[in-house]
Design a protein around this motif. Sequence first.
Motif, mmCIF file in Angstrom:
data_model
loop_
_atom_site.group_PDB
_atom_site.id
_atom_site.type_symbol
_atom_site.label_atom_id
_atom_site.label_comp_id
_atom_site.label_asym_id
_atom_site.label_seq_id
_atom_site.Cartn_x
_atom_site.Cartn_y
_atom_site.Cartn_z
ATOM 1 N N PRO A 174 68.981 94.041 101.204
ATOM 2 C CA PRO A 174 68.781 93.015 102.238
ATOM 3 C C PRO A 174 69.810 93.097 103.370
ATOM 4 O O PRO A 174 69.461 92.985 104.541
ATOM 5 N N ILE B 210 66.298 88.992 107.358
ATOM 6 C CA ILE B 210 65.405 88.226 106.465
ATOM 7 C C ILE B 210 63.965 88.734 106.588
ATOM 8 O O ILE B 210 63.259 88.903 105.593
ATOM 9 N N ALA C 137 63.648 91.921 104.714
ATOM 10 C CA ALA C 137 63.734 91.666 103.271
ATOM 11 C C ALA C 137 62.397 91.145 102.744
ATOM 12 O O ALA C 137 61.941 91.542 101.662
ATOM 13 N N LYS C 138 61.739 90.277 103.528
ATOM 14 C CA LYS C 138 60.436 89.739 103.100
ATOM 15 C C LYS C 138 59.358 90.819 103.176
ATOM 16 O O LYS C 138 58.530 90.959 102.290
ATOM 17 N N GLN D 174 66.146 89.420 95.702
ATOM 18 C CA GLN D 174 66.966 88.401 96.393
ATOM 19 C C GLN D 174 68.097 87.951 95.483
ATOM 20 O O GLN D 174 67.906 87.118 94.592
ATOM 21 N N TYR E 139 62.383 88.392 97.671
ATOM 22 C CA TYR E 139 62.050 87.811 98.970
ATOM 23 C C TYR E 139 60.528 87.746 99.121
ATOM 24 O O TYR E 139 59.816 88.688 98.744
#
Length: 215
Positions: free
Chosen positions: A25, A170, A173-174, A180, A212
């Motif tokens: 991440p 973020i 990461a998603k 996470q 995530y």
Amino acid sequence: MPQESIVLETPTGSKNVLLHSCCAPCSGDVMERMADAGIKFTIYFYNPNIHPQKEYMIRKEENVRFAEKLGIPFVDADYDVMNWFERVKGLEWEPERGERCRVCFDMRFERTALYAHEHGFDTFTSCLGISRWKNMEQINDCGLRAAARYPDLHYWTFNWRKGGGSSRMIEIAKRERFYQQEYCGCAYSFRDSNKWREQNGRDRIKIGVQYYGDD
Ligand code: SF4
């Protein structure tokens, strides 16, 4: 692809950088930005602070997965956690961003600088500072101190949070459904995060569960 308005340039104009990475991440946006800027780089994964080993393996494997996807070389350094515990002895109750963290960054950067020196990199940097939980000044001080051990080595103090880095971190990461992590990494941050959770009526951290994009 990232929407980068800042021109990404290394301090020396070097196009061959060693990137210390703590996890997927934190390094995702940094990796994409450097790749897009045409900077040749190698990931150096040296994080003996991460505890327990199950958590360490998950964080590392996630980082390997993304490096392979981008075609970035990945150096897997040793997991010498006992040396880490030895080095932070007496600092077990320090708060996050305190003296224990300085020692932790010093240890990771000293090894990174040594590897850079021995393998022909003139510049190294780290994605550690992209996290808003970290003290960027503390990280930069540690990086500069480690680089100063070698005459031709530079620590690149770029603020990876800028230019939308924090939010893209973020988003990536998603998009990549990275694992996470729910604490910084060491046994003491695990202990303190769980204590906070207990005080705030939340469940204890479960290793290997949260990804995530799950919620
Ligand atoms: S809280 Fe994070 S930076 Fe600080 S000592 Fe623990 S793992 Fe290292």
